[in-house]
Design a protein around this motif. Structure first.
Motif, mmCIF file in Angstrom:
data_model
loop_
_atom_site.group_PDB
_atom_site.id
_atom_site.type_symbol
_atom_site.label_atom_id
_atom_site.label_comp_id
_atom_site.label_asym_id
_atom_site.label_seq_id
_atom_site.Cartn_x
_atom_site.Cartn_y
_atom_site.Cartn_z
ATOM 1 N N MET A 219 0.830 -1.202 0.000
ATOM 2 C CA MET A 219 0.000 0.000 0.000
ATOM 3 C C MET A 219 0.868 1.257 0.000
ATOM 4 O O MET A 219 0.519 2.266 -0.627
ATOM 5 C CB MET A 219 -0.940 -0.001 1.207
ATOM 6 C CG MET A 219 -1.970 -1.130 1.181
ATOM 7 S SD MET A 219 -3.022 -1.163 2.647
ATOM 8 C CE MET A 219 -3.875 0.391 2.509
ATOM 9 N N ASN A 220 2.015 1.198 0.662
ATOM 10 C CA ASN A 220 2.913 2.353 0.698
ATOM 11 C C ASN A 220 3.602 2.571 -0.648
ATOM 12 O O ASN A 220 3.884 3.706 -1.035
ATOM 13 C CB ASN A 220 3.965 2.172 1.791
ATOM 14 C CG ASN A 220 3.368 2.232 3.186
ATOM 15 O OD1 ASN A 220 2.343 2.885 3.394
ATOM 16 N ND2 ASN A 220 3.989 1.542 4.133
ATOM 17 N N ASP A 221 3.862 1.474 -1.365
ATOM 18 C CA ASP A 221 4.568 1.573 -2.648
ATOM 19 C C ASP A 221 3.645 1.953 -3.803
ATOM 20 O O ASP A 221 4.112 2.491 -4.810
ATOM 21 C CB ASP A 221 5.261 0.240 -2.975
ATOM 22 C CG ASP A 221 6.422 -0.062 -2.020
ATOM 23 O OD1 ASP A 221 6.925 0.901 -1.402
ATOM 24 O OD2 ASP A 221 6.792 -1.238 -1.894
ATOM 25 N N PHE A 222 2.370 1.676 -3.666
ATOM 26 C CA PHE A 222 1.416 1.952 -4.737
ATOM 27 C C PHE A 222 0.330 2.896 -4.189
ATOM 28 O O PHE A 222 -0.602 2.458 -3.496
ATOM 29 C CB PHE A 222 0.783 0.657 -5.260
ATOM 30 C CG PHE A 222 1.754 -0.226 -6.000
ATOM 31 C CD1 PHE A 222 1.860 -0.159 -7.377
ATOM 32 C CD2 PHE A 222 2.574 -1.116 -5.304
ATOM 33 C CE1 PHE A 222 2.764 -0.967 -8.065
ATOM 34 C CE2 PHE A 222 3.483 -1.927 -5.980
ATOM 35 C CZ PHE A 222 3.578 -1.853 -7.360
ATOM 36 N N ALA A 223 0.478 4.193 -4.516
ATOM 37 C CA ALA A 223 -0.413 5.216 -3.955
ATOM 38 C C ALA A 223 -1.859 5.035 -4.386
ATOM 39 O O ALA A 223 -2.776 5.506 -3.709
ATOM 40 C CB ALA A 223 0.070 6.606 -4.371
ATOM 41 N N GLU A 224 -2.085 4.345 -5.515
ATOM 42 C CA GLU A 224 -3.460 4.173 -5.989
ATOM 43 C C GLU A 224 -4.267 3.197 -5.132
ATOM 44 O O GLU A 224 -5.492 3.127 -5.239
ATOM 45 C CB GLU A 224 -3.470 3.709 -7.447
ATOM 46 C CG GLU A 224 -2.785 2.390 -7.714
ATOM 47 C CD GLU A 224 -1.326 2.551 -8.101
ATOM 48 O OE1 GLU A 224 -0.868 1.823 -9.001
ATOM 49 O OE2 GLU A 224 -0.634 3.406 -7.515
ATOM 50 N N VAL A 225 -3.565 2.398 -4.291
ATOM 51 C CA VAL A 225 -4.258 1.452 -3.416
ATOM 52 C C VAL A 225 -4.902 2.221 -2.266
ATOM 53 O O VAL A 225 -4.216 2.822 -1.434
ATOM 54 C CB VAL A 225 -3.288 0.377 -2.879
ATOM 55 C CG1 VAL A 225 -4.030 -0.544 -1.915
ATOM 56 C CG2 VAL A 225 -2.683 -0.419 -4.026
ATOM 57 N N GLU A 226 -6.232 2.207 -2.236
ATOM 58 C CA GLU A 226 -6.976 2.957 -1.220
ATOM 59 C C GLU A 226 -6.975 2.228 0.116
ATOM 60 O O GLU A 226 -6.787 2.825 1.167
ATOM 61 C CB GLU A 226 -8.423 3.166 -1.682
ATOM 62 C CG GLU A 226 -8.582 4.171 -2.800
ATOM 63 C CD GLU A 226 -8.628 5.599 -2.286
ATOM 64 O OE1 GLU A 226 -9.111 5.822 -1.169
ATOM 65 O OE2 GLU A 226 -8.160 6.498 -3.005
ATOM 66 N N THR A 227 -7.227 0.914 0.081
ATOM 67 C CA THR A 227 -7.329 0.157 1.327
ATOM 68 C C THR A 227 -7.204 -1.328 1.018
ATOM 69 O O THR A 227 -7.150 -1.737 -0.150
ATOM 70 C CB THR A 227 -8.666 0.440 2.040
ATOM 71 O OG1 THR A 227 -8.649 -0.123 3.350
ATOM 72 C CG2 THR A 227 -9.843 -0.140 1.257
ATOM 73 N N CYS A 228 -7.157 -2.124 2.059
ATOM 74 C CA CYS A 228 -7.118 -3.581 1.929
ATOM 75 C C CYS A 228 -8.173 -4.178 2.858
ATOM 76 O O CYS A 228 -8.299 -3.746 4.018
ATOM 77 C CB CYS A 228 -5.730 -4.114 2.279
ATOM 78 S SG CYS A 228 -5.594 -5.907 2.188
ATOM 79 N N VAL A 229 -8.916 -5.134 2.352
ATOM 80 C CA VAL A 229 -9.978 -5.767 3.144
ATOM 81 C C VAL A 229 -9.782 -7.277 3.086
ATOM 82 O O VAL A 229 -9.616 -7.845 2.000
ATOM 83 C CB VAL A 229 -11.375 -5.415 2.600
ATOM 84 C CG1 VAL A 229 -12.458 -6.003 3.509
ATOM 85 C CG2 VAL A 229 -11.542 -3.920 2.461
ATOM 86 N N GLU A 230 -9.791 -7.920 4.261
ATOM 87 C CA GLU A 230 -9.763 -9.378 4.305
ATOM 88 C C GLU A 230 -11.179 -9.891 4.494
ATOM 89 O O GLU A 230 -11.952 -9.338 5.287
ATOM 90 C CB GLU A 230 -8.860 -9.875 5.439
ATOM 91 C CG GLU A 230 -7.385 -9.623 5.172
ATOM 92 C CD GLU A 230 -6.495 -10.308 6.195
ATOM 93 O OE1 GLU A 230 -6.986 -10.645 7.294
ATOM 94 O OE2 GLU A 230 -5.303 -10.513 5.907
ATOM 95 N N CYS A 231 -11.530 -10.952 3.749
ATOM 96 C CA CYS A 231 -12.914 -11.435 3.771
ATOM 97 C C CYS A 231 -12.954 -12.941 3.517
ATOM 98 O O CYS A 231 -11.917 -13.577 3.277
ATOM 99 C CB CYS A 231 -13.731 -10.713 2.722
ATOM 100 S SG CYS A 231 -13.142 -11.016 1.035
ATOM 101 N N SER A 232 -14.186 -13.473 3.539
ATOM 102 C CA SER A 232 -14.388 -14.895 3.235
ATOM 103 C C SER A 232 -15.688 -15.051 2.472
ATOM 104 O O SER A 232 -16.763 -14.720 2.990
ATOM 105 C CB SER A 232 -14.436 -15.734 4.523
ATOM 106 O OG SER A 232 -14.855 -17.049 4.235
ATOM 107 N N ALA A 233 -15.578 -15.587 1.255
ATOM 108 C CA ALA A 233 -16.793 -15.837 0.475
ATOM 109 C C ALA A 233 -17.604 -16.966 1.095
ATOM 110 O O ALA A 233 -18.843 -16.989 0.989
ATOM 111 C CB ALA A 233 -16.415 -16.192 -0.970
ATOM 112 N N ARG A 234 -16.926 -17.906 1.769
ATOM 113 C CA ARG A 234 -17.629 -19.054 2.357
ATOM 114 C C ARG A 234 -18.434 -18.652 3.583
ATOM 115 O O ARG A 234 -19.606 -19.023 3.724
ATOM 116 C CB ARG A 234 -16.614 -20.153 2.715
ATOM 117 C CG ARG A 234 -17.263 -21.419 3.291
ATOM 118 C CD ARG A 234 -16.214 -22.485 3.546
ATOM 119 N NE ARG A 234 -15.621 -22.959 2.296
ATOM 120 C CZ ARG A 234 -16.171 -23.909 1.517
ATOM 121 N NH1 ARG A 234 -17.325 -24.458 1.855
ATOM 122 N NH2 ARG A 234 -15.550 -24.293 0.431
ATOM 123 N N THR A 235 -17.850 -17.880 4.487
ATOM 124 C CA THR A 235 -18.544 -17.503 5.731
ATOM 125 C C THR A 235 -19.244 -16.145 5.625
ATOM 126 O O THR A 235 -19.870 -15.697 6.583
ATOM 127 C CB THR A 235 -17.549 -17.460 6.901
ATOM 128 O OG1 THR A 235 -16.606 -16.405 6.667
ATOM 129 C CG2 THR A 235 -16.824 -18.790 7.058
#
Length: 647
Positions: A137-153
């Motif tokens: 995220m620090n190296d690529f300014a276009e990255v707004e955020t990161c979200v961890e998720c689960s399609a199963r749960t």
């Protein structure tokens, strides 16, 4: 000011990371054991999205798409979600070795399309993986955020698409620099302009009343008194000089918006920015500064009462010493919320000023009247810059479009308050002095003016039967061919000027009338300039008086401004513009002005010649007799006028 009309979310990533499963889990709210290679495009209606914006979700597949098709989808996307599997280190590595560089290569190094990193299959992870993502995220300014998720749960599935939508509607890059942990310079400039507009008393602070007005305008609700005190306490605690005299300073205002963004409340700052007309690039939108205004043929544009009230209040706010004038510094401060000054240096010779050349309130309002008449889009644009919408719903309430002049002539009355008078004549007849005379400037004052700073326009208020109207004079530069364009003929009254000391000047004036005005419905007044000098015989088949009588024009009006300005001429021009149908009545009223000129000539002769001269005594007696006759005619006119008024 609304945000984007819709949002297009594109999911990309390696095969098997769960892109399609994420989409199906969002739509069906359950995990699908069997999924196709690629989901069909899904459209979510505005009424079921948190931001009330139609949202399109687009899947991608390495099996069904080639690189060209994928690049095309990336170019169309509002936001790109790059999905990886938190349990597969290769997919994490591919974020920096393939996907993010591929997106940059497609959109360009400085692209503004936000990117969301989505870590799927978190239900299978033994420990959090976000720490390994932070350097990316620090190296690529276009990255707004990161979200961890689960399609199963279904963990954080809604959040993935909410943050994607939010990244489009409330982007970080234009407003905040994460490396410097500060607002961008462009954002600071925009917020400083907003602060100045909201500072209604121009003291450099927002007091409680001003803060609550701001809250109601932007968020439709005032702050609770305790909430307001809590906000001020936070500002006071974290930034010096953020609170002064129990009021919010510009420093405190900027700190609050920095805090909102750092806390992930981008929407708060963007709501403020969009309310004041800013787009995603922090430029004022075209719809905001240039709303469409229909002006039909034969119509003109004037300021409404609301427009004049706003501009007057603005003047008083920035007239710091309350002297009724704007000093150069005060004028710069007034227009500090605008990108440029709206007027050039010739404004001081277009409207009324004080003895130092500083624009007065009367001159300031007259200049806005002139701008609205000649260039209404410019007035509308500057009303936006100056914050008119903060007090009113739209700049349109500041402008009124007058009805077609043809209707005025049919109904024998006009609703206009601003009249255009075009001043025409040969060179050096005195047009410049006549224009400056409208500003109550005599010939001695005009001689001191810088000729390069003179304007071809002047405007001032004139009383017409007790009502204040604006008269705008425009000096039309007539070529020797004497051909005029339709624009040069588009006026409410024409003033044709000749020089009483130049025997060839009236012929020029008469030919203009015969060529352009004899068959028009434009009221025309012939003005004899430099009337302080003896009149010479004109090289024309008719004298000016005979010409006017022959073509049923008012008699020539004699104008001088060597000391005191002959103001009556301007009143007559405004009256003729206001009542173009009443040519006969205006003609009769002008007889009185002629008698006043005769009286002036009589006084002039008496000072030149001794009372003992029999020859000049006879001349004086003859003029006295003529004056007596003029007075009798004037009494008759007064009687007719009174009778007309009674009817």
């Amino acid at each position: 000011m609304g945000p984007k009309k819709d949002v297009r979310i594109l999911l990309v990533g390696d095969d098997g990371v769960g892109k399609t499963s994420l989409i199906l889990s969002l739509v069906s709210e359950e995990f699908a054991e069997e999924v196709p290679a690629k989901a069909e495009e899904i459209t979510i209606p505005a009424d079921v999205t948190p931001e009330h914006v139609p949202t399109h979700i687009v899947d991608s597949s390495g099996q069904e798409q080639n690189e060209v098709a994928l690049r095309e989808e990336i170019s169309k996307a509002s936001v790109v979600c790059v999905v990886y599997a938190v349990t597969d280190e290769d997919t994490v590595q591919r974020l920096t070795t393939y996907w993010l560089p591929f997106i940059r290569n497609t959109l360009g190094e400085d692209h503004r399309t936000p990117v969301i990193l989505v870590g799927n299959k978190v239900d299978l992870a033994e420990f959090p993986t976000l720490e390994s993502i932070l350097p990316i995220m620090n190296d690529f300014a276009e990255v707004e955020t990161c979200v961890e998720c689960s399609a199963r749960t279904l963990k954080n599935i809604s959040e993935v698409f909410y943050y994607a939508q939010k990244a489009v509607l409330h982007p970080t890059a234009p407003v905040y620099n994460p490396e410097e942990k500060a607002l961008t310079l462009t954002c600071k400039k925009a917020l400083a302009r907003i602060f100045k507009i909201c500072d209604m008393d121009n003291d450099g602070l927002l007091n409680d009343k001003e803060i609550n007005i701001f809250q109601e305008k932007c968020f439709n609700a005032p702050l609770h008194p305790q909430a307001l005190e809590d906000v001020k306490a936070i500002v006071k605690k974290h930034t010096s000089e953020g609170i002064k005299n129990n009021s919010l300073s510009i420093k405190g205002f900027l700190f609050l918006h920095t805090l909102f963004i750092q806390k992930g409340r981008h929407e708060t700052t963007w709501t403020v920015l969009r309310h004041f007309g800013y787009d995603d690039n922090l430029s004022l939108t075209k719809d905001f500064i240039a709303p469409r205004l229909q002006v039909g043929p034969g119509c003109t544009t004037e300021l409404t009462h609301q427009g004049y009230s706003f501009l007057s209040e603005l003047f008083e706010r920035y007239d710091q010493d309350c002297d009724g004038c704007l000093s150069p510094t005060e004028q710069l401060n007034l227009f500090s919320t605008s990108p440029l000054m709206p007027w050039g240096p010739d404004v001081n010779n277009t409207v009324s000023t004080n003895s130092e050349g500083w624009i007065t309130l009367k001159g300031y309002l007259a200049q806005w009247t002139l701008t609205t008449l000649l260039d209404v889009p410019r007035t509308i644009e500057y009303l936006a810059y100056l914050g008119y919408h903060y007090c009113h719903s739209s700049q349109m309430s500041a402008i009124q479009v007058t009805r077609d002049k043809k209707i005025d002539l049919e109904k024998r009355q006009t609703t206009r308050n601003v009249f255009r008078c075009h001043v025409l004549g040969a060179k050096l007849v005195g047009k410049t002095s006549f224009l400056q005379g409208l500003l109550n400037r005599n010939l001695r004052y005009v001689a001191t003016l810088n000729k390069h700073m003179l304007s071809s326009f002047t405007i001032n208020t004139v009383l017409v039967y007790g009502q204040e109207k604006y008269l705008m004079l425009h000096e039309v530069d007539v070529a020797m061919s004497q051909m005029l364009t339709p624009t040069e003929l588009d006026c409410d009254v024409a003033c044709l000027m000749y020089d009483v000391t130049n025997p060839r000047s009236f012929a020029f004036c008469a030919n203009l009338y015969l060529k352009h005005f004899i068959d028009s419905k434009i009221p025309t007044l012939i003005v004899a300039c430099k009337a302080e000098h003896p009149e010479v015989r004109q090289d024309y088949e008719f004298t000016p008086a005979q010409f006017c009588s022959r073509y049923k024009l008012p008699p020539p009006q004699y104008f001088t401004c060597i000391d005191r300005v002959n103001w009556d001429v301007y009143i007559k021009l405004a009256t003729m513009a206001a009542y173009p149908n009443l040519k006969r009545l205006v003609h009769m009223l002008l007889v009185h002005q002629r008698s006043l000129w005769v009286e002036e000539k009589l006084r002039h002769l008496r000072t030149l010649y001794t009372s003992g001269s029999q020859i000049y005594l006879k001349i004086g007696m003859g003029l006295a007799a003529l004056l007596g006759l003029s007075f009798i005619v004037y009494k008759a006119v007064r009687s007719v006028s009174a009778s007309h008024s009674a009817r």
